[in-house]
Design a protein around this motif. Sequence first.
Motif, short mmCIF file in Angstrom:
data_model
loop_
_atom_site.label_atom_id
_atom_site.label_comp_id
_atom_site.label_asym_id
_atom_site.label_seq_id
_atom_site.Cartn_x
_atom_site.Cartn_y
_atom_site.Cartn_z
N ILE A 37 4.33 8.54 -5.25
CA ILE A 37 4.00 7.36 -4.43
C ILE A 37 2.70 6.72 -4.91
O ILE A 37 2.53 5.49 -4.82
CB ILE A 37 3.92 7.74 -2.93
N VAL A 95 3.83 4.32 -7.40
CA VAL A 95 4.56 3.20 -6.80
C VAL A 95 3.58 2.22 -6.14
O VAL A 95 3.66 1.00 -6.34
CB VAL A 95 5.56 3.72 -5.73
N LEU A 96 2.66 2.75 -5.36
CA LEU A 96 1.76 1.87 -4.61
C LEU A 96 0.78 1.16 -5.54
O LEU A 96 0.44 -0.01 -5.31
CB LEU A 96 1.00 2.65 -3.53
N ARG A 132 1.34 0.22 -8.51
CA ARG A 132 2.13 -0.86 -9.12
C ARG A 132 2.30 -2.02 -8.13
O ARG A 132 2.06 -3.18 -8.46
CB ARG A 132 3.49 -0.26 -9.49
N ARG A 133 2.70 -1.69 -6.93
CA ARG A 133 2.96 -2.76 -5.95
C ARG A 133 1.66 -3.50 -5.56
O ARG A 133 1.66 -4.71 -5.41
CB ARG A 133 3.62 -2.19 -4.70
#
Lengths: 758, 295
Positions: free
Chosen positions: B270, B273-274, B276-277
């Motif tokens: 995660i 993921v975070l 990147r976002r």
Amino acid sequence: MTDVMDRPALKVVGTRPIRPDGVDKVTGRAQFGADFHLPGMLVGKIKRSPHAHARIVSIDTRKARALAGVKAVITAADLPDLASQEYEAGESASNLRDLSQNCMARDKALYQGHALAAVAAVSAQVADEALDLIEVVYEVLPHVIDVEAAMEPSAPVLHAHLFTEGLAERPATASNIAKVNRLGRGDLEAGFGEADVVVQGRYTTKAVHQGYIEPHACVAQVSQDGQCQVWSSSQGQFMVRTYCAKILGLEIADIRVTPAEIGGGFGGKTTVYLEPLALALSRQSGHPVKMVMTREEVFRATGPTSGAVIEVKLGAKQDGTIVAADVVLKYQAGAFPGSPVGAGSMTALAAYDIPNVAITGYDVVTNSPKVAAYRAPGAPISAFGVESAIDDLARELGMDPIVLREKNGVVSGVKAVYGPTYRDIGYLETLKAIKDHPHYAAPLGPNQGRGVAVGFWFNVGGESTAAVHVNEDGSAVVVTGNPDIGGSRASMAMMAAEVLGLPVEQVRPIVADTASIGFSMLTGGSRTTFATGMAVTQAAGKIVEDVKRRAALIWDTTVDKVAWESGQAVCLDATKSAVKPLTLAAIAAQAGRTGGPISAEVSLNAQGAGPGFAVHLCDVEIDRETGHVTVVRYTAAQDVGRAIHPAYVEGQIQGGVAQGVGWALNEEYIFDADGQMENAGFLDYRVPVASDLPMIDAVLVEVPNPRHPFGAKGVGEAPIVPPLAAVANAVRDALGVRMCDLPLSPPKIRAVVDGLAS
Amino acid sequence: MSELDYLAPPTVEDAVRALAAGGGSAKVLGGGTDLLVQLRAGRIKPGVIVDLKRIPGAIGVREEAGGFVIGAATPGAVIGEHAGLVGAWPGVVEAANLIGSTQVQGRASLAGNLCNASPAADSVPAMIAAGATCLVVGPAGRREIPVEQVAVGPGRTSLAADEFVLEIRLPARPQRSGDAYLRSIPRTEMDIAVVGAGVALTLDAAGTVTAARVALGAVAPTALLVPEAGAAIVGTPLDETALEALDAAARAAARPISDKRGTADYRIKIAGVLARRAAAIAYRRAADQGRGGRA
Ligand SMILES: Cc1cc2nc3c(=O)[nH]c(=O)nc-3n(C[C@H](O)[C@H](O)[C@H](O)COP(=O)(O)OP(=O)(O)OC[C@H]3O[C@@H](n4cnc5c(N)ncnc54)[C@H](O)[C@@H]3O)c2cc1C
């Protein structure tokens, strides 16, 4: 019985007036359990076991007693050592010895948080210091919390006196399996032999707490002459009275219990934890004693519901006819026997008409808090397994999941697996309500999935008392003995208003203490609107008969010449054409001359509660990177008989769904290797918050129950039965993978997605 | 019986003296949304509480040399209402405003979030990414240190017992810059970050990242500034390759524990993921700004 159902137009029942208890609740004036104060009141606190399983070698309270400001210290030695005895109080049986030992451990601490001693002191600080001064010597024992581990012959045994009930022969050794119960019919083997398709699965759920916002709280006072008073938040003041009398060896006549406003119970307040201890502390100190649990204590020491293992095997013919079902349920009971596996077994297949069935339930004691009732106790757990398997079966058969359920669904006249023959049920109507709902045909977006699941709950009737008093101005008071958890005051007032022909605002409902109204079973089992509502309606009916008699007296005619229409007595006697109708107010004003005050009380044991069926439809969206599941749309249909106050019926449905979604996605008791609960607070025990849920669309299906004057069926429990599986089936639809272990938390979902990729 | 004193000194000097007099048993009070909870739970037993809110400037935001000075006890609600700050450092503001609920926002401060030294504190990665500093005061005077130097472990800071944070300072925002903060929680609010990621970046006129700071929360004993993650996107137009490299760098830096809030393996994934976002949001903000938003 006053049967108002055939009357063409109901004026009050079915409308949505503001609840009479609403203003006080939203302005903070309502008196909850912790809000009560008495002069000279002490603070009571509990010393709890830090160990999940330990023999209590000794408890030395001398230093605590010697501390300035400490007025009483009790241990199990201050309570009678009760013999094992099943006792029926309210809706479920409890063993009095277990109940007492759950309030205060004797010999052994059976879970972390188990009460060992209690103190009453002049302040919370002194009480806390006194707890630290109590010296307990433990012999720490190996513990077991997982249900299947506890069933192993090699598992640490919690109770040396516990021998499995329900076996053909009495076993030779003690076991954690308290009971095996079996239900069934037909020939299972032959049934599976006929099947074209067989699906099976093993499902697990974790222990979850009811999560009521208000912690347990009470004030108790024992006078010098032994008269006891208790003010407490519970689902039944009579239940509190009974249990206190039994646990302390008191006469029921010496105890008066006043119900506080209750800040949620969901079944968790159908038993006692604090009240007997507060009474014992008050008796010893001579002062009133107040006890309020912290949130942590609520999690560690009050009833969650069972964690469980559910095994389901279903066999069906190619056309969708289910021919055999084998269900095995293993439920944690916590420290003492009495998991809801019995109800879980009875409800598991209650929506299905299947010829060959076997359901086996295991009630297993574990080193965790003794489970308490939680909304439709046991049913959501077994439904999670069965409804997941039914969903898989529909996929296997290539059938629409609602059509499959319709094909095998129970109708009136069918004998339920658990015994009775259904009457006036609205299950197929409820399935149809979902099938016809626009939601069922609405397109799904990317990463979304849709799930269907159904649920059943018996609903009960039972003993209730209600009184109706007409005031001097013709307004009325309705008195019952049932704490108002879900808006029942409003419903009681509405039913009385309907019969009396009064505007609902002129009927004031109150919940009385145990000395001010006749016995009533607790608020639970979705019984209050049905059973207590029946008593209210009958009492109001008696008032109508009485005022008709009085009108006849005033008009000098016979009572058969008096009709009751729209809240007034109308004279049918042709010889009295001049007289005007008499309103309730007019008759009340002359009550002194027609026989005195106008009031009526009815006590009854209500039979004929109608079962509830719920059909839920859930859409989820999955964030495949973070593993988050978002419930994006939810529609819940339920046969409610007749909604007395539709808004509060919808509220019950929405609340049940919210709790079920929490159970499905995030809630769980987490224990470390030593058996300590790691998440005893609302930060890490995750009930849903408002922003976690979409607006839940509650669809009321009304198939009246002819055995209730207005057709009501219980509504509070059925709505928590389907959501676990509805969510899981939607996740299955979105992911393409069946997930069998709740909660479906983000790390588990992400792991499944990763598994798909590799 | 234990006693607890409460002081609300009117000046910085009085506050420093009160803390020094209290020795190790003094505790600074900002909004109290951590402190009072810990006090009630019996996790801390201070002898004296020194409330900073009476000190002039402790509550409020002022612009200084293009940057922002945020008083130590300024609650999230005040931060969220400061248009200049919201425009310049939306990532820091959104992180501050994620804390708790509307009620908690009426009290919770950035300095309290920082000095409580939870590895999961939401505003901290955002402040680190933004290059925020804090002004620490004590008997020896004043010093300004980067935010990432405050927490040294769960619940522990580099501040001496008689020091406190007087101000949080955010630099002037460079042109064509944007920041963002994201957290992952099982619920949608009222929860503690399982992972948090803050990104601040600057673009050139062509949309190439010229500078980037990436910070992660809840994946180590303190919030981490991850220079490798920033480096992974500098010189790129934040295309898919750059995002992949950022994801990998964030994962490589994360060294979380497994606990009741999430497994280590999950947290590592995660974090990527975070990061990147959050970078994608920061990039969009920077680009929007370059296209004639506020300079
Ligand atoms: C319901 C609820 C929800 C929450 N949700 C979140 C969330 O989503 N995310 C999150 O990160 N946190 C959350 N928190 C934690 C808390 O609200 C934040 O950490 C908040 O920012 C703390 O700020 P405060 O001003 O209230 O600090 P205080 O409680 O006043 O202080 C916190 C600690 O820092 C010290 N301290 C405070 N100010 C200073 C200073 N100027 N100098 C030196 N030391 C100081 C105190 O002594 C104390 O040890 C939540 C808390 C609650 C009660």
